[in-house]
Design a protein around this motif. Sequence first.
Motif, PDB file in Angstrom:
ATOM      1  N   UNK A  26       0.803  -1.297   0.101  1.00  0.00           N
ATOM      2  CA  UNK A  26       0.045  -0.100  -0.020  1.00  0.00           C
ATOM      3  C   UNK A  26       0.712   1.293   0.118  1.00  0.00           C
ATOM      4  N   UNK A  27       1.973   1.182   0.705  1.00  0.00           N
ATOM      5  CA  UNK A  27       2.864   2.462   0.979  1.00  0.00           C
ATOM      6  C   UNK A  27       3.457   2.617  -0.492  1.00  0.00           C
ATOM      7  N   UNK A  28       3.950   1.495  -1.065  1.00  0.00           N
ATOM      8  CA  UNK A  28       4.654   1.706  -2.525  1.00  0.00           C
ATOM      9  C   UNK A  28       3.440   1.838  -3.625  1.00  0.00           C
ATOM     10  N   UNK A  29       2.336   1.502  -3.575  1.00  0.00           N
ATOM     11  CA  UNK A  29       1.570   1.963  -4.713  1.00  0.00           C
ATOM     12  C   UNK A  29       0.930   3.357  -4.488  1.00  0.00           C
ATOM     13  N   UNK A  30       0.505   3.983  -3.209  1.00  0.00           N
ATOM     14  CA  UNK A  30      -0.053   5.080  -2.825  1.00  0.00           C
ATOM     15  C   UNK A  30       0.944   6.197  -2.375  1.00  0.00           C
ATOM     16  N   UNK A  31       2.250   5.771  -2.410  1.00  0.00           N
ATOM     17  CA  UNK A  31       3.181   7.125  -1.973  1.00  0.00           C
ATOM     18  C   UNK A  31       4.373   7.050  -2.921  1.00  0.00           C
ATOM     19  N   UNK A  32       4.945   5.873  -3.051  1.00  0.00           N
ATOM     20  CA  UNK A  32       6.252   5.973  -3.519  1.00  0.00           C
ATOM     21  C   UNK A  32       6.117   5.853  -5.132  1.00  0.00           C
ATOM     22  N   UNK A  34       3.328   7.253  -7.230  1.00  0.00           N
ATOM     23  CA  UNK A  34       3.098   8.416  -7.803  1.00  0.00           C
ATOM     24  C   UNK A  34       4.174   9.568  -7.833  1.00  0.00           C
ATOM     25  N   UNK A  35       5.110   9.545  -6.691  1.00  0.00           N
ATOM     26  CA  UNK A  35       6.145  10.317  -6.497  1.00  0.00           C
ATOM     27  C   UNK A  35       7.238  10.051  -7.563  1.00  0.00           C
ATOM     28  N   UNK A  36       7.568   8.842  -7.709  1.00  0.00           N
ATOM     29  CA  UNK A  36       8.583   8.500  -8.638  1.00  0.00           C
ATOM     30  C   UNK A  36       7.779   8.724 -10.130  1.00  0.00           C
ATOM     31  N   UNK A  37       6.661   8.685 -10.440  1.00  0.00           N
ATOM     32  CA  UNK A  37       6.111   8.921 -11.819  1.00  0.00           C
ATOM     33  C   UNK A  37       6.186  10.403 -11.930  1.00  0.00           C
TER      34      UNK A  37
END
Length: 74
Positions: A26-32, A34-37
């Motif tokens: 969840x942290x990866x999909x919703x935080x990391x 989008x920031x990398x994108x």
Amino acid sequence: MLSALLARTHKQLCALISLGAGTLLGVTVFAIVPECWRGLAIWQFVIAAGSGYALFAIISKYIFHVCPACAAAF
């Protein structure tokens, strides 16, 4: 401490590991992601995600299980 108190059986241990893995996903999909994108070009994002997945797969297959739930199954 929590795992020592709650994980009395193998099934409970796997459930606790799955809860932790779901939290990390969840942290990866919703935080990391989008920031990398937003910060990377599309080709950089694809190369980074692909090389990360490939490294994960190689280490899991030939060196050691990176996934705790997979390691607990053996």
